[in-house]
Design a protein around this motif. Structure first.
Motif, PDB file in Angstrom:
ATOM      1  N   VAL A  12       0.695  -2.245  -6.031  1.00  0.00           N
ATOM      2  CA  VAL A  12      -0.093  -2.601  -4.849  1.00  0.00           C
ATOM      3  C   VAL A  12      -1.479  -3.102  -5.242  1.00  0.00           C
ATOM      4  N   SER A  13      -1.822  -4.267  -4.729  1.00  0.00           N
ATOM      5  CA  SER A  13      -3.164  -4.828  -4.858  1.00  0.00           C
ATOM      6  C   SER A  13      -3.673  -5.165  -3.461  1.00  0.00           C
ATOM      7  N   ILE A  14      -4.949  -4.868  -3.213  1.00  0.00           N
ATOM      8  CA  ILE A  14      -5.539  -5.109  -1.896  1.00  0.00           C
ATOM      9  C   ILE A  14      -6.897  -5.755  -2.085  1.00  0.00           C
ATOM     10  N   ALA A  25     -10.253  -4.792  -4.160  1.00  0.00           N
ATOM     11  CA  ALA A  25     -10.525  -3.358  -4.048  1.00  0.00           C
ATOM     12  C   ALA A  25      -9.684  -2.549  -5.024  1.00  0.00           C
ATOM     13  N   VAL A  26      -8.371  -2.705  -4.965  1.00  0.00           N
ATOM     14  CA  VAL A  26      -7.473  -2.015  -5.893  1.00  0.00           C
ATOM     15  C   VAL A  26      -6.502  -3.033  -6.470  1.00  0.00           C
ATOM     16  N   ALA A  27      -6.022  -2.768  -7.670  1.00  0.00           N
ATOM     17  CA  ALA A  27      -5.172  -3.733  -8.353  1.00  0.00           C
ATOM     18  C   ALA A  27      -4.017  -3.035  -9.046  1.00  0.00           C
ATOM     19  N   ASN A  28      -2.808  -3.471  -8.711  1.00  0.00           N
ATOM     20  CA  ASN A  28      -1.588  -3.064  -9.415  1.00  0.00           C
ATOM     21  C   ASN A  28      -1.427  -1.536  -9.471  1.00  0.00           C
ATOM     22  N   VAL A  29      -1.525  -0.910  -8.310  1.00  0.00           N
ATOM     23  CA  VAL A  29      -1.424   0.546  -8.231  1.00  0.00           C
ATOM     24  C   VAL A  29       0.029   0.969  -8.038  1.00  0.00           C
ATOM     25  N   ASP A  30       0.473   1.874  -8.881  1.00  0.00           N
ATOM     26  CA  ASP A  30       1.779   2.532  -8.730  1.00  0.00           C
ATOM     27  C   ASP A  30       1.526   4.006  -8.442  1.00  0.00           C
ATOM     28  N   LEU A  31       2.063   4.487  -7.339  1.00  0.00           N
ATOM     29  CA  LEU A  31       1.862   5.887  -6.968  1.00  0.00           C
ATOM     30  C   LEU A  31       3.034   6.356  -6.120  1.00  0.00           C
ATOM     31  N   THR A  32       3.579   7.508  -6.465  1.00  0.00           N
ATOM     32  CA  THR A  32       4.606   8.127  -5.636  1.00  0.00           C
ATOM     33  C   THR A  32       4.117   9.491  -5.161  1.00  0.00           C
ATOM     34  N   VAL A  33       4.585   9.861  -3.985  1.00  0.00           N
ATOM     35  CA  VAL A  33       4.327  11.182  -3.421  1.00  0.00           C
ATOM     36  C   VAL A  33       5.668  11.750  -2.994  1.00  0.00           C
ATOM     37  N   GLY A  34       6.038  12.880  -3.563  1.00  0.00           N
ATOM     38  CA  GLY A  34       7.313  13.480  -3.225  1.00  0.00           C
ATOM     39  C   GLY A  34       7.320  14.085  -1.831  1.00  0.00           C
ATOM     40  N   ASP A  35       8.496  14.138  -1.221  1.00  0.00           N
ATOM     41  CA  ASP A  35       8.621  14.842   0.042  1.00  0.00           C
ATOM     42  C   ASP A  35       8.222  16.296  -0.182  1.00  0.00           C
ATOM     43  N   HIS A  36       7.392  16.830   0.697  1.00  0.00           N
ATOM     44  CA  HIS A  36       6.873  18.200   0.632  1.00  0.00           C
ATOM     45  C   HIS A  36       5.799  18.384  -0.444  1.00  0.00           C
ATOM     46  N   GLU A  37       5.359  17.299  -1.083  1.00  0.00           N
ATOM     47  CA  GLU A  37       4.343  17.413  -2.132  1.00  0.00           C
ATOM     48  C   GLU A  37       2.951  17.167  -1.572  1.00  0.00           C
ATOM     49  N   PHE A  38       1.985  17.938  -2.042  1.00  0.00           N
ATOM     50  CA  PHE A  38       0.583  17.797  -1.657  1.00  0.00           C
ATOM     51  C   PHE A  38      -0.143  17.117  -2.812  1.00  0.00           C
ATOM     52  N   LYS A  49      -9.924   4.769  -2.680  1.00  0.00           N
ATOM     53  CA  LYS A  49      -9.081   5.899  -2.260  1.00  0.00           C
ATOM     54  C   LYS A  49      -8.647   5.740  -0.803  1.00  0.00           C
ATOM     55  N   SER A  50      -9.602   5.475   0.058  1.00  0.00           N
ATOM     56  CA  SER A  50      -9.282   5.296   1.483  1.00  0.00           C
ATOM     57  C   SER A  50      -8.438   4.044   1.699  1.00  0.00           C
ATOM     58  N   THR A  51      -8.659   3.041   0.870  1.00  0.00           N
ATOM     59  CA  THR A  51      -7.866   1.811   0.967  1.00  0.00           C
ATOM     60  C   THR A  51      -6.385   2.100   0.756  1.00  0.00           C
ATOM     61  N   LEU A  52      -6.074   2.961  -0.214  1.00  0.00           N
ATOM     62  CA  LEU A  52      -4.671   3.318  -0.439  1.00  0.00           C
ATOM     63  C   LEU A  52      -4.100   4.076   0.759  1.00  0.00           C
ATOM     64  N   LEU A  53      -4.896   4.969   1.353  1.00  0.00           N
ATOM     65  CA  LEU A  53      -4.424   5.665   2.551  1.00  0.00           C
ATOM     66  C   LEU A  53      -4.156   4.680   3.674  1.00  0.00           C
ATOM     67  N   ASN A  54      -5.062   3.729   3.868  1.00  0.00           N
ATOM     68  CA  ASN A  54      -4.897   2.758   4.947  1.00  0.00           C
ATOM     69  C   ASN A  54      -3.678   1.870   4.738  1.00  0.00           C
ATOM     70  N   ALA A  55      -3.387   1.551   3.479  1.00  0.00           N
ATOM     71  CA  ALA A  55      -2.167   0.787   3.197  1.00  0.00           C
ATOM     72  C   ALA A  55      -0.928   1.610   3.506  1.00  0.00           C
ATOM     73  N   THR A  56      -0.962   2.901   3.189  1.00  0.00           N
ATOM     74  CA  THR A  56       0.175   3.779   3.466  1.00  0.00           C
ATOM     75  C   THR A  56       0.349   3.994   4.962  1.00  0.00           C
ATOM     76  N   ALA A  57      -0.757   3.939   5.702  1.00  0.00           N
ATOM     77  CA  ALA A  57      -0.693   4.075   7.160  1.00  0.00           C
ATOM     78  C   ALA A  57      -0.249   2.789   7.841  1.00  0.00           C
ATOM     79  N   GLY A  58      -0.213   1.702   7.093  1.00  0.00           N
ATOM     80  CA  GLY A  58       0.136   0.417   7.689  1.00  0.00           C
ATOM     81  C   GLY A  58      -1.039  -0.272   8.344  1.00  0.00           C
ATOM     82  N   LEU A  59      -2.258   0.204   8.071  1.00  0.00           N
ATOM     83  CA  LEU A  59      -3.458  -0.412   8.637  1.00  0.00           C
ATOM     84  C   LEU A  59      -3.939  -1.588   7.806  1.00  0.00           C
TER      85      LEU A  59
END
Length: 262
Positions: A12-14, A25-38, A49-59
């Motif tokens: 992911v690049s934004i 802002a961010v370039a070539n980010v690979d990140l996974t979050v497991g189900d039930h993982e914090f 950091k917030s940019t990645l959250l906004n991308a995950t939210a679809g914003l």
């Protein structure tokens, strides 16, 4: 993609348009979050950091790469996520009960049923007697509890949290952290939690992801948190394993923080 993954960011690049050019802002980010993982995301100010959250939210839509949520490409807003922002989203003209109930009402739940559910959630966050009050009548910590109930009442499968306790005093942050862990332990939703506070990240998370300074920020490391659950945040900070992990993460993060401030 494994069914056990709640989120997968792949390459992911934004970027954002500026007056004369574009800011990467961010370039070539690979990140996974497991189900039930914090998962807690830490990094210097302005690292995306917030940019990645906004991308995950679809914003935000990536200019490159992809976002997958529970095994499916994300298209538009992420309907499986609840988002708790640093800024308050309570409507001042509505009572506390109405603020918590509105998410269900908008989704089509009959008003009386939504308000019964809202009252149950107010009880769960320790505000059972405050339903008829307005946000201006509450302390900062109480308003954060209302915001948490407002998000969780819709039972999202994924919880996105952007510095949610940042404006609070130190003691209230401890109380809110313990409340969050208590509620999270009941069904262990997948969580992406952005914070600048290493103590908070270690006390809450299963895994901590470290981002580099921007522009073109990326992930430069991650640490598993070996501390047993359940956790009491005030006490866990004295655990030798906590102290060692805090030192190791700061060693990895220090140079990036200095870059951001230089």
């Amino acid at each position: 993609m494994s069914a056990a993954q709640a989120v997968a960011l792949k390459g992911v690049s934004i970027s954002f348009a500026t007056r004369d050019s574009r800011f990467d802002a961010v370039a070539n980010v690979d990140l996974t979050v497991g189900d039930h993982e914090f998962v807690a995301i830490v990094g210097p100010t302005g690292c995306g950091k917030s940019t990645l959250l906004n991308a995950t939210a679809g914003l935000l839509a990536p200019v490159a790469g992809s976002v997958e949520v529970f095994g499916k490409p994300l298209k538009g807003l992420n309907g499986q996520a609840g988002y708790l922002f640093q800024q308050e989203s309570l409507m001042p003209w509505k009572t506390v009960l109405q603020n918590v109930a509105i998410g269900l009402e908008v989704a089509g739940t009959p008003a009386e049923k939504a308000r019964q559910a809202a009252q149950t959630w107010l009880e769960r966050v320790g505000l059972a007697r405050f339903g008829d009050r307005y946000p201006r009548m509450l302390s900062g910590g109480q308003r954060k509890r209302v915001g948490l109930a407002q998000v969780l009442i819709r039972n999202p499968k994924l919880l996105l949290m952007d510095e949610p306790f940042g404006p609070l005093d130190a003691q209230t942050r401890l109380v809110m952290g313990d409340l969050l862990l208590k509620l999270w332990s009941e069904d262990r939703k997948a969580v992406m939690f952005v914070t600048h506070d290493l103590d908070e990240a270690i006390a809450l998370a299963d895994r901590i992801v470290i981002m580099s300074a921007g522009p073109k920020a990326g992930i430069i490391g991650e640490f598993s948190v070996p501390l047993p659950r359940p956790r009491a945040i005030a006490e866990i900070r004295h655990d030798p394993a906590f102290i060692r992990l805090h030192r190791d993460i700061w060693d990895a993060l220090r140079d990036e923080v200095m870059k951001a401030y230089s």
